[in-house]
Motif scaffolding. Structure first.
Motif, short mmCIF file in Angstrom:
data_model
loop_
_atom_site.label_atom_id
_atom_site.label_comp_id
_atom_site.label_asym_id
_atom_site.label_seq_id
_atom_site.Cartn_x
_atom_site.Cartn_y
_atom_site.Cartn_z
N TRP A 148 0.83 -1.21 0.00
CA TRP A 148 0.00 0.00 0.00
C TRP A 148 0.86 1.25 0.00
N ARG A 185 0.90 7.38 12.57
CA ARG A 185 2.04 7.53 11.67
C ARG A 185 2.24 9.00 11.27
N GLU A 186 1.13 9.68 10.97
CA GLU A 186 1.25 11.06 10.48
C GLU A 186 1.65 12.01 11.60
N HIS A 231 -3.44 5.28 9.98
CA HIS A 231 -2.81 4.80 8.74
C HIS A 231 -3.80 3.96 7.92
N TYR A 232 -4.60 3.13 8.60
CA TYR A 232 -5.53 2.27 7.87
C TYR A 232 -6.71 3.07 7.31
N HIS A 249 -6.43 6.28 6.55
CA HIS A 249 -5.71 7.00 5.49
C HIS A 249 -5.73 6.14 4.21
N MET A 250 -5.49 4.84 4.38
CA MET A 250 -5.49 3.92 3.24
C MET A 250 -6.88 3.83 2.59
N ARG A 271 -8.93 6.15 2.20
CA ARG A 271 -9.03 7.31 1.30
C ARG A 271 -8.29 7.03 -0.01
#
Lengths: 426, 143
Positions: free
Chosen positions: A54, A171-172, B74-75, B77-78, B80
Motif C-alpha cells: 500500500w 504515523r502522520e 494509517h488504515y 488514510h489507506m 481514502r
C-alpha cells in the motif's frame, strides 16, 4: 489553537516546506481534538516503514522515500524533502526481518529496499530500533517526560510503568512531531487526565505471564479506554508481566494508562491514583472473570491441530528468550509445526552471543526480529491453526490472517510445538 | 404510495470541515483500524464485531469512535487512497486515534452532538453532514 510566534512562522514556511506541512497537519489534528495549543516533546516513536504494497502504490520508484514520507508521515499531497529529526526518534516494529525475509515470504529485493530505507531515514535521524518495545532496548523515558509515541502496547507501558506522558499517536502525527518537536496538548499530557477513573478489585492474583495477560484482557473489556486502578494483594510484577498486561488491555479495550499502587510510577497509594475522587465504577476480577477472559480470547478457535506457534508479542525480553531456550534445549519440535520466536534485533544479537538463537534453531524454531505476523501478515506456508502466548496476537490474528488462533501459556505453546496438538486449558 | 419521511436535525462540533451525504452505517461498537478493517473493501473484519463483513465505504459512519492499535489513522488514510473511505464520520468519544484518523481520511467529521446520534440515526437513513455549519440532517421514514 493558540500558536507561538515560532509555530506561526513554521506554519508559514519559515523553516522549510516539510515543517510547513508538519505544522499544517498538527494544527488540523489539534483543532480536531479541540486542543488549545501544541507542547514540546523530547522523544518520538513512530514508523517510516516503506516496503508494504500500500505504501509502495503509485510511486515513480520504489526508493522514492521523500514521497513516502510526505504522503504517509506528513499527510501531504505533494512531495517535500525529508528533513532531519529535531528530537530523539525511533522506528517501531515494521514489515520485514532482513535476516529471515525468505522465511517470511519476502524477496531479496524487498529486503534490500528495507535496508535502503533504513539508511535513508537513519541518516535523517530515525533510529531503527525496529521493535514494538523500544523500552526493552534502551529507550526508557523518565517520569514526566512528554513523548509522541505510536504502538498501543508501548504507549501504555510508557504512561503507566514509567510515568512518561504520551497519547496513542499515529504515523502522520509522529512524522510531524519528529521534525517539529511538537504535539497537541491533549488528554494524557495533562496531569488531571491521568488519574484513575475505575477500580478493578483483583481477587484472582496474577502469578504467571498468562495470568497477567488474562488480567489485562479482562481489564480492557471492563474499562474500555478509561483508566483502571488495580486494587488488592497483587504480587510484585516483573517488567515482562506489565508489558503483557498493558498489551492485552490495549487490545481488548483501549487502555493507555493504569495504576497499581506501589508499583507504577504515579500511584504510591490508591488515594494518589484516584486523586482523592471516588472511582466512577468498580469491577471484580475473580476466578470467573479470569476464565471468561480465557474463553473470550479462545472463542474463535476449535481445531486443535496446530501448525504454527508464534511467541514474542510484544517482542520478547532477553529473560523470556532465555526461558524459551531452556524449554527447548535438546528437544525437537514436531515436523508438522513451525515455531517463530520474536524479539528485538538488539536482543537477538544478545541471543546469538549467548547461544540461545542456536538452541532455538537446533530445536527447529526460528528467531525473528523487526516484525510479527500481525504486522506483516506473514505466516509459514500452509498455516491453518496458530497458537500463541500473547493475548494481543490472539486478539488480532484471526481478523488479520483469517486463521484460528489459540491463546495459552508459554508451556502450552511449547507443548503444541512438540506435539502439533493444542491442549491448553486453565 | 411513497413512504412518508421526516427530517431531523442534530447539531455538533466540527472535527473536519466539509459537506457530504450518504446512507448511515450505524454501529454502537467502537472500530479497530489496524486489525479491524480491510482497507481494500472498507469492510469490518474484527472477529466479534456486530457489523463484521459489512463495508462502510461511501456511507456516513455513525459510531462511538476508535479503539485498538495506533495503526488506526494509517488504515483509514489507506481507505481514502483506495477509494473505500466512509462519506463522513459522526462519533461520540473523542480520542487521538479518531481525531487523527478523521483528519487524514479527509472526510467531514463531527462530534459533541446536542442529541444522542444513536437515538436519532438508524442504519440506512439518508444523512447530510455539513460539518462547517455543525449540522447533521437526517431524513428517515416516519415512525
Amino acid at each position: 489553537m493558540r500558536l507561538s510566534d515560532r509555530e506561526k512562522a513554521m506554519l508559514d514556511g519559515a523553516e522549510g516546506p516539510a515543517r510547513q506541512r508538519a505544522m499544517d497537519l498538527l494544527v488540523r489534528y489539534g483543532t480536531a481534538l479541540g486542543a488549545e495549543r501544541l507542547i514540546p516533546v523530547t522523544n518520538v516513536a513512530g514508523t517510516w516503514s516503506s516496503t508494504t504494497p500500500w505504501v509502495q502504490a503509485d510511486l515513480d520508484a520504489p526508493d522514492d522515500f521523500d514521497t513516502i514520507f510526505s504522503r504517509f508521515n506528513l499527510d501531504s499531497d505533494d512531495t517535500v524533502e525529508t528533513p532531519q529529526a529535531v528530537v530523539s526518534t525511533c522506528q517501531l516494529i515494521h514489515g520485514i526481518d532482513t535476516r529471515n525475509h525468505a522465511l517470511q515470504g519476502f524477496s531479496r529485493e524487498k529486503a534490500e529496499l528495507q535496508r535502503k530505507s533504513e539508511e535513508f531515514f537513519g541518516r535523517r535521524g530515525v533510529q531503527w530500533a525496529s521493535t514494538c518495545t523500544p523500552y526493552q532496548v534502551g529507550n526508557v523515558p523518565v517520569k514526566g517526560e512528554h513523548l509522541a509515541w505510536m504502538e498501543s502496547s508501548a504507549v501504555v507501558y510508557a504512561n503507566a510503568v514509567l510515568g512518561a506522558r504520551t497519547n496513542v499517536e499515529g504515523r502522520e502525527s509522529t512524522g510531524a512531531a519528529s521534525i517539529t518537536g511538537l504535539i497537541p496538548d491533549f488528554s494524557l499530557h495533562i496531569t488531571e487526565n491521568r488519574l484513575a477513573t475505575h477500580r478493578v478489585r483483583v481477587e484472582a492474583a496474577p502469578e504467571t505471564m498468562m495470568d497477567w495477560g488474562l488480567l489485562g484482557y479482562a481489564a480492557g473489556e471492563m474499562v474500555v479506554d478509561d483508566i483502571p486502578l488495580l486494587s488488592g494483594a497483587i504480587p510484585q510484577p516483573r517488567p515482562m508481566h506489565l508489558k503483557h498486561f498493558g498489551a492485552a488491555a490495549a487490545s481488548s479495550g483501549g487502555v493507555e494508562m493504569y495504576h497499581i499502587p506501589g508499583v507504577t510510577a504515579e500511584a504510591s497509594s490508591e488515594e494518589e491514583a484516584l486523586g482523592g475522587r471516588a472511582p466512577r465504577e468498580e469491577f471484580v476480577y475473580d476466578e470467573a472473570a479470569r476464565r471468561r477472559a480465557f474463553e473470550h480470547i479462545n472463542a474463535q478457535a476449535s481445531n486443535r491441530s496446530v501448525d504454527f506457534v508464534m511467541l514474542g508479542c510484544p517482542h520478547n525480553s532477553i529473560e523470556q528468550m532465555w526461558q524459551i531456550a531452556a524449554l527447548l534445549d535438546g528437544r525437537r519440535i514436531s515436523s508438522n509445526v513451525a515455531l517463530w520466536v520474536h524479539t528485538p534485533r538488539q536482543i537477538r544479537a544478545l541471543c546469538d552471543d549467548c547461544g540461545y538463537t542456536a538452541v532455538i534453531e537446533r530445536a527447529g524454531g526460528h528467531v525473528m526480529s523487526d516484525s510479527c505476523p500481525a504486522i506483516n501478515r506473514a505466516t509459514p506456508p500452509g498455516t491453518e491453526v496458530i497458537a500463541t502466548d500473547s493475548c494481543k496476537q490472539a486478539h488480532y490474528l484471526p481478523a488479520i490472517t483469517g486463521k484460528e488462533t489459540w491463546f495459552g501459556s508459554l508451556e502450552h505453546c511449547i507443548d503444541a510445538a512438540m506435539t502439533g496438538r493444542w491442549s491448553g486449558e486453565l | 404510495m411513497a413512504a412518508e419521511t421526516e427530517t431531523v436535525v442534530i447539531r455538533g462540533r466540527c472535527v473536519v470541515g466539509g459537506v457530504a451525504e450518504g446512507r448511515a452505517f450505524v454501529t454502537t461498537q467502537t472500530i479497530s483500524g489496524w486489525g479491524g478493517i480491510d482497507a481494500a473493501t472498507g469492510a469490518i473484519t474484527e472477529m466479534r464485531h456486530e457489523r463484521r463483513g459489512e463495508s462502510f465505504a461511501g456511507r456516513v459512519l455513525v459510531f462511538p469512535g476508535a479503539k485498538g492499535s495506533s495503526g488506526w489513522s494509517h488504515y483509514f488514510h489507506m481507505t481514502r487512497r483506495l477509494g473505500t473511505a466512509p462519506a463522513a464520520m459522526l462519533f461520540t468519544i473523542m480520542t487521538t486515534k479518531i481525531a487523527l484518523g478523521a483528519v487524514v481520511t479527509r472526510v467531514p467529521a463531527m462530534t459533541d452532538f446536542d442529541r444522542d446520534p444513536f437515538k436519532v440515526i438508524r442504519d440506512g437513513d439518508l444523512v447530510r453532514v455539513d460539518a462547517d455549519a455543525g449540522r447533521v440532517e437526517v431524513t428517515r421514514v416516519r415512525f
